[in-house]
Design a protein around this motif. Structure first.
Motif, PDB file in Angstrom:
ATOM      1  N   PRO A 106     -10.682   8.752 -10.966  1.00 16.52           N
ATOM      2  CA  PRO A 106     -11.682   8.249 -10.896  1.00 16.52           C
ATOM      3  C   PRO A 106     -12.287   7.711  -9.771  1.00 16.52           C
ATOM      4  O   PRO A 106     -11.830   6.333  -9.465  1.00 16.52           O
ATOM      5  N   ASP A 107     -13.445   7.634  -9.404  1.00 12.09           N
ATOM      6  CA  ASP A 107     -14.467   7.793  -7.963  1.00 12.09           C
ATOM      7  C   ASP A 107     -14.367   5.317  -8.599  1.00 12.09           C
ATOM      8  O   ASP A 107     -13.153   5.736  -7.037  1.00 12.09           O
ATOM      9  N   LYS A 108     -14.707   5.197  -8.804  1.00 13.59           N
ATOM     10  CA  LYS A 108     -14.305   3.619  -9.104  1.00 13.59           C
ATOM     11  C   LYS A 108     -12.988   2.896  -8.325  1.00 13.59           C
ATOM     12  O   LYS A 108     -13.034   2.274  -8.167  1.00 13.59           O
ATOM     13  N   TYR A 109     -12.231   3.691  -8.939  1.00 15.90           N
ATOM     14  CA  TYR A 109     -10.494   3.087  -8.798  1.00 15.90           C
ATOM     15  C   TYR A 109      -9.996   3.796  -7.287  1.00 15.90           C
ATOM     16  O   TYR A 109      -9.762   2.866  -6.854  1.00 15.90           O
ATOM     17  N   ARG A 110     -10.500   5.280  -7.517  1.00 15.05           N
ATOM     18  CA  ARG A 110     -10.266   5.892  -5.437  1.00 15.05           C
ATOM     19  C   ARG A 110     -10.564   5.236  -4.845  1.00 15.05           C
ATOM     20  O   ARG A 110      -9.937   5.167  -3.740  1.00 15.05           O
ATOM     21  N   ILE A 111     -11.796   4.679  -4.565  1.00 17.68           N
ATOM     22  CA  ILE A 111     -11.792   4.460  -3.186  1.00 17.68           C
ATOM     23  C   ILE A 111     -11.396   2.717  -3.060  1.00 17.68           C
ATOM     24  O   ILE A 111     -11.490   2.136  -2.295  1.00 17.68           O
ATOM     25  N   VAL A 112     -11.699   2.193  -4.601  1.00 13.09           N
ATOM     26  CA  VAL A 112     -11.485   0.871  -4.129  1.00 13.09           C
ATOM     27  C   VAL A 112      -9.638   0.274  -3.669  1.00 13.09           C
ATOM     28  O   VAL A 112      -9.440  -0.348  -2.891  1.00 13.09           O
ATOM     29  N   ILE A 113      -9.117   1.497  -4.317  1.00 17.64           N
ATOM     30  CA  ILE A 113      -7.407   1.387  -3.921  1.00 17.64           C
ATOM     31  C   ILE A 113      -7.111   1.814  -2.579  1.00 17.64           C
ATOM     32  O   ILE A 113      -6.502   1.592  -1.715  1.00 17.64           O
ATOM     33  N   HIS A 114      -8.750   3.079  -2.347  1.00 17.15           N
ATOM     34  CA  HIS A 114      -8.400   3.372  -0.782  1.00 17.15           C
ATOM     35  C   HIS A 114      -9.250   2.425   0.493  1.00 17.15           C
ATOM     36  O   HIS A 114      -8.348   2.062   1.076  1.00 17.15           O
ATOM     37  N   LEU A 115      -9.850   1.612  -0.222  1.00 17.55           N
ATOM     38  CA  LEU A 115      -9.592   0.463   0.717  1.00 17.55           C
ATOM     39  C   LEU A 115      -8.912  -0.551   1.015  1.00 17.55           C
ATOM     40  O   LEU A 115      -8.667  -1.247   1.697  1.00 17.55           O
ATOM     41  N   PHE A 116      -8.440  -0.743  -0.405  1.00 13.32           N
ATOM     42  CA  PHE A 116      -7.256  -1.884  -0.199  1.00 13.32           C
ATOM     43  C   PHE A 116      -6.075  -1.306   0.518  1.00 13.32           C
ATOM     44  O   PHE A 116      -5.253  -1.968   1.069  1.00 13.32           O
ATOM     45  N   TYR A 117      -5.553  -0.488   0.482  1.00 11.16           N
ATOM     46  CA  TYR A 117      -3.746   0.249   0.772  1.00 11.16           C
ATOM     47  C   TYR A 117      -4.452   0.662   1.633  1.00 11.16           C
ATOM     48  O   TYR A 117      -3.412   1.019   2.923  1.00 11.16           O
ATOM     49  N   TYR A 118      -5.254   1.522   2.061  1.00 12.11           N
ATOM     50  CA  TYR A 118      -5.127   2.377   3.421  1.00 12.11           C
ATOM     51  C   TYR A 118      -6.207   1.590   4.086  1.00 12.11           C
ATOM     52  O   TYR A 118      -5.856   1.945   5.522  1.00 12.11           O
ATOM     53  N   GLU A 119      -7.219   0.760   3.762  1.00 13.36           N
ATOM     54  CA  GLU A 119      -8.024   0.126   5.021  1.00 13.36           C
ATOM     55  C   GLU A 119      -6.877  -0.892   5.350  1.00 13.36           C
ATOM     56  O   GLU A 119      -7.994  -1.903   6.123  1.00 13.36           O
ATOM     57  N   GLU A 120      -6.767  -1.633   4.697  1.00  9.39           N
ATOM     58  CA  GLU A 120      -6.101  -3.016   4.574  1.00  9.39           C
ATOM     59  C   GLU A 120      -7.287  -3.646   3.983  1.00  9.39           C
ATOM     60  O   GLU A 120      -7.129  -5.080   4.828  1.00  9.39           O
ATOM     61  N   GLN A 121      -8.445  -3.726   3.294  1.00 10.76           N
ATOM     62  CA  GLN A 121      -9.694  -4.280   3.650  1.00 10.76           C
ATOM     63  C   GLN A 121      -8.960  -5.662   1.753  1.00 10.76           C
ATOM     64  O   GLN A 121      -8.250  -5.711   0.809  1.00 10.76           O
ATOM     65  N   SER A 122      -8.711  -6.818   2.499  1.00  8.53           N
ATOM     66  CA  SER A 122      -8.988  -7.829   1.202  1.00  8.53           C
ATOM     67  C   SER A 122     -10.263  -7.375  -0.336  1.00  8.53           C
ATOM     68  O   SER A 122     -11.012  -6.602   0.780  1.00  8.53           O
TER      69      SER A 122
END
Length: 159
Positions: A106-122
Motif C-alpha cells: 500500500p502507498d503509505k508503506y511503499r513510500i516509507v520503505i523506499h525513502l528508508f532503504y533506497y534513499e537511505e533517509q533516517s
C-alpha cells in the motif's frame, strides 16, 4: 545555498524519479512529476541550508506531484507498472523480486520503505519529508517490513 538547475538535476533527478515512481507506479507520470518538480525548483528562488535540504525538498515535491497524478482522471487510463518491468535493470534476480514486492505494498508503506532503504533517509528525515510524526513513520516502516516479509516468505515457500 542554491545549486544550479542543471547541477540539482544531475545529482537528484534519479532520486526524485524513484520516489515519484514508487507513488504513481507509472513511468510517464513519474517523468512528468520530476519535470514539474524541477520547473518548480527553477521558478522558486529559495535558499536551502545544504544539499540534503535541497534533496529533501525535491523528494517531497516529486512525491506530492506524483500523488496529484494518482488522483487525476488520466490515471485511470494509464499502463500498469508491471508493463515496465522488462525495461528496468536489476543487478540480481532477487532485486527484481524485491522491487515487485515493494511495488505491491500500500502507498503509505511503499513510500516509507523506499525513502528508508533506497534513499537511505533516517526516520527523522522521512518524518520531515512526508510531514508525519516519527512514531507514524516507525510504525509504517515496521508494518511495511512485516508485509514484505510475509509476501516474500509466501513466494519462497511456493518455489
Amino acid at each position: 545555498m542554491r545549486l544550479t538547475a542543471e547541477e540539482a538535476y544531475r545529482r537528484f533527478a534519479d532520486n526524485a524519479f524513484a520516489a515519484a515512481f514508487s507513488i504513481c507506479r507509472d513511468k510517464t507520470d513519474a517523468d512528468d512529476a520530476v519535470h514539474d518538480t524541477f520547473i518548480k525548483y527553477i521558478s522558486k528562488n529559495m535558499d536551502y541550508n545544504d544539499e540534503e535540504h535541497i534533496k529533501a525538498w525535491l523528494l517531497r515535491t516529486a512525491i506530492n506531484r506524483a500523488k496529484d497524478f494518482t488522483r487525476s482522471f488520466a490515471r485511470k487510463n494509464s499502463v500498469p507498472w508491471e508493463d515496465y518491468m522488462d525495461e528496468l535493470e536489476f543487478a540480481a534476480p532477487e532485486d527484481s523480486e524485491l522491487f515487485e514486492a515493494v511495488m505491491k505494498l500500500p502507498d503509505k508503506y511503499r513510500i516509507v520503505i523506499h525513502l528508508f532503504y533506497y534513499e537511505e533517509q533516517s526516520i527523522t528525515e522521512i518524518s520531515k519529508t512526508l510531514k508525519r510524526r516519527e512514531g507514524t513513520v516507525k510504525s509504517q516502516l515496521s508494518r511495511g517490513r512485516a508485509l514484505l516479509k510475509e509476501m516474500l516468505t509466501e513466494e519462497w515457500n511456493n518455489d
